[in-house]
Design a protein around this motif. Structure first.
Motif, PDB file in Angstrom:
ATOM      1  N   LEU A  48       0.829  -1.195   0.000  1.00  0.00           N
ATOM      2  CA  LEU A  48       0.000   0.000   0.000  1.00  0.00           C
ATOM      3  C   LEU A  48       0.869   1.253   0.000  1.00  0.00           C
ATOM      4  N   GLU A  49       1.892   1.260   0.803  1.00  0.00           N
ATOM      5  CA  GLU A  49       2.774   2.422   0.883  1.00  0.00           C
ATOM      6  C   GLU A  49       3.576   2.603  -0.409  1.00  0.00           C
ATOM      7  N   GLN A  50       3.929   1.499  -1.054  1.00  0.00           N
ATOM      8  CA  GLN A  50       4.616   1.599  -2.341  1.00  0.00           C
ATOM      9  C   GLN A  50       3.688   2.179  -3.404  1.00  0.00           C
ATOM     10  N   VAL A  51       2.413   1.783  -3.370  1.00  0.00           N
ATOM     11  CA  VAL A  51       1.433   2.323  -4.317  1.00  0.00           C
ATOM     12  C   VAL A  51       1.327   3.840  -4.143  1.00  0.00           C
ATOM     13  N   ILE A  52       1.243   4.299  -2.890  1.00  0.00           N
ATOM     14  CA  ILE A  52       1.144   5.733  -2.625  1.00  0.00           C
ATOM     15  C   ILE A  52       2.388   6.458  -3.119  1.00  0.00           C
ATOM     16  N   SER A  53       3.562   5.912  -2.801  1.00  0.00           N
ATOM     17  CA  SER A  53       4.817   6.541  -3.219  1.00  0.00           C
ATOM     18  C   SER A  53       4.924   6.632  -4.733  1.00  0.00           C
ATOM     19  N   ASP A  54       4.592   5.546  -5.430  1.00  0.00           N
ATOM     20  CA  ASP A  54       4.680   5.555  -6.887  1.00  0.00           C
ATOM     21  C   ASP A  54       3.617   6.472  -7.506  1.00  0.00           C
ATOM     22  N   ALA A  55       2.465   6.550  -6.853  1.00  0.00           N
ATOM     23  CA  ALA A  55       1.433   7.470  -7.338  1.00  0.00           C
ATOM     24  C   ALA A  55       1.908   8.910  -7.216  1.00  0.00           C
ATOM     25  N   TRP A  56       2.554   9.246  -6.094  1.00  0.00           N
ATOM     26  CA  TRP A  56       3.145  10.583  -5.960  1.00  0.00           C
ATOM     27  C   TRP A  56       4.067  10.881  -7.142  1.00  0.00           C
ATOM     28  N   ASP A  57       4.982   9.958  -7.391  1.00  0.00           N
ATOM     29  CA  ASP A  57       5.968  10.189  -8.455  1.00  0.00           C
ATOM     30  C   ASP A  57       5.306  10.385  -9.806  1.00  0.00           C
ATOM     31  N   SER A  58       4.189   9.710 -10.029  1.00  0.00           N
ATOM     32  CA  SER A  58       3.502   9.830 -11.306  1.00  0.00           C
ATOM     33  C   SER A  58       2.673  11.107 -11.404  1.00  0.00           C
ATOM     34  N   LEU A  59       2.065  11.519 -10.303  1.00  0.00           N
ATOM     35  CA  LEU A  59       1.085  12.605 -10.327  1.00  0.00           C
ATOM     36  C   LEU A  59       1.682  13.989 -10.052  1.00  0.00           C
TER      37      LEU A  59
END
Length: 495
Positions: A48-59
């Protein structure tokens, strides 16, 4: 069992969002969430935390129009960072009960104030009145094994963060001594009138989550700051700062250090604050001003900043949970009856106070002539950006960028490492404690939640909290600076 099922359900929702609701996110996010949902709770949480981190990088994207020249002032110093418990033991003081002191006069006051905030896991800053006693403590701190020297002071720290962007020219004005000048990024311009022969030193007493001294146990990592700093306390370089703006021609001004005047006594701060307001008022009206607040204890002083003096003439402010609640307590705002936050601050209560600030002291009131249109709030578990509609753009990216830098900098890494951080933000919450607004929730694949109240828009994002932070000092300054880099001013108010 319920928790495991809840996490699995949340992750399943994230997968659906990745496939259908957010096509711009990279496909590699999908491998972090198993198709069967049968991972262990620990693995699922890390995913879950990896999803959030990668979403930050994308958005997170820079705005269309970016700042090119930022002027920052006016507090700067050298920070001596040391173990708080270790230093106090070296000073031969015994553990005991905590007691807050608005001004520190002795080692005993220092010990009591340190324990008071350590047992709450809260950050604080105090003035130490005895010059000679402070020098003795500072000498012991500098000689303590493992003590480290860093760039210090909100203005200098924000300058350092801004200077990491190569296309951004940064002016720093403050009491810059030889040691600090040597430590500053070479991209930072320091006006000659800001240089002084000696450095100002601040002592940063850090403690770790779970650290114990006597009967006191820290619930989370944080720090206690104190100094005997007259130059910063009198904001002695403010006029030099304002005078340098005509030549530097900034498109953004960042102001900090007002909290340092509080320890100088009422007579001094009353007069000096009037002079500060006069100096700030000389800044061209088309240049936005961001004010970075810090720990204060004098309600009269805070009220002077809010109602009569500074807040109406700045465009943006940055503050943490202690400063937000104290601001409301000083001005009789929402939830002023709370003595302190109980754990993670309630999002709805935070939203109520932010709205009150922008309506009472800012432009959310259509009849107001105040410039204030933006408040950047940060606490350990999450951040909220509140803006008056029509004045700022790219605020979703700005609040996420601030949270991302909090996560990475606390762990001492260039990027967020999902194995070293944990999600502590509420998964669901309400956008108000006083109004019957619909419940809101956190979507890990698009980790920014937005809602409106009147003509104010709120953007909230979680923080991935570092499990074993290497350094907590300066996180607020990095958060605010990063948020400003990603913010775009849409318009300026007319004269």
């Amino acid at each position: 069992m319920w928790r495991k099922a809840s996490v699995a359900a949340l992750l399943a929702l994230a997968v659906g969002y990745l496939y259908y609701g957010c096509p711009e996110l990279p496909e590699q996010l999908l491998h972090y969430i198993g198709p069967t949902g049968d991972q262990s709770s620990q693995q699922s949480q890390q995913h879950l935390e990896q999803v959030i981190s990668d979403a930050w990088d994308s958005l997170i994207k820079l705005p269309t129009r970016q700042w090119s020249r930022v002027a920052v002032g006016v507090n700067a110093c050298v920070d001596v960072v040391v173990s708080g418990v270790g230093l106090l033991q070296a000073l031969a003081v015994d553990p005991g009960s905590g007691l807050d002191h608005e001004v520190l006069h002795s080692k005993e006051d220092l010990k009591e104030a340190f324990i008071h905030f350590m047992e709450r896991g809260a950050a604080a800053e105090r003035f130490f009145s005895d010059k000679e006693a402070f020098r003795r403590i500072a000498r012991a701190a500098a000689e303590y094994p493992g003590a480290k020297l860093y760039v210090g002071g909100n203005a200098a720290l924000m300058s350092q963060k801004l200077a990491t962007y190569p296309d951004l020219m940064v002016l720093l004005c403050g009491p810059v001594g030889p040691k600090l000048h040597e430590m500053l990024d070479e991209q930072i311009v320091v006006p000659p009138g800001s240089l002084q022969e000696t450095d100002e030193y601040h002592l940063i007493l850090e403690y770790k989550a779970g650290e114990q001294w006597g009967l006191t146990r820290a619930p989370q990592a944080n720090r206690f700051i104190f100094s005997h700093d007259v130059a910063n306390g009198e904001m002695s370089t403010l006029e030099t700062f304002v005078a340098s703006l005509e030549e530097f021609q900034p498109d953004l001004v960042v102001l900090s250090g007002l909290h340092m005047m509080e320890g100088q006594g009422r007579e001094l701060w009353e007069e000096r604050l009037k002079e500060a307001v006069a100096a700030i008022s000389d800044i061209r009206h088309d240049i936005p001003i961001h004010l970075e607040l810090a720990s204060m204890t004098d309600k009269d002083y805070m009220n002077s900043i809010m109602q009569e003096q500074v807040m109406p003439i700045v465009s943006s402010i940055g503050l943490n949970e202690q400063e937000l609640l104290f601001l409301s307590q000083a001005g009789g705002g929402p939830h002023a009856q709370l003595p302190a936050w109980n754990g993670v601050p309630d999002v709805g209560q935070v939203s109520d106070i932010l709205l009150w600030i922008l309506e009472r002291h800012g432009r959310a009131d259509p009849s107001s002539e105040a410039d204030l249109t933006r408040v950047h709030f940060h606490t350990l578990a999450y951040h909220v950006l509140a803006t008056v509609d029509g004045h700022w753009a790219n605020q979703a990216a700005a609040v996420m960028a601030g949270a991302r830098v909090a996560s990475s900098q606390a762990c001492g890494s260039a990027v967020v490492d999902a194995a070293k951080v944990e999600l502590k933000a509420p998964r669901s919450f309400r956008g108000s404690h006083s109004e019957p607004l619909a419940a809101l929730s956190l979507d890990p694949a698009a980790p920014v939640t937005a809602w409106r109240r009147g003509n104010v828009t709120f953007h909230m994002t979680p923080v991935l909290v570092c499990k074993e932070p290497l350094r907590t000092v300066g996180l607020g300054d990095a958060i605010s600076a990063e948020g400003l880099v990603y913010s775009e001013l849409k318009s300026r108010l007319p004269y």
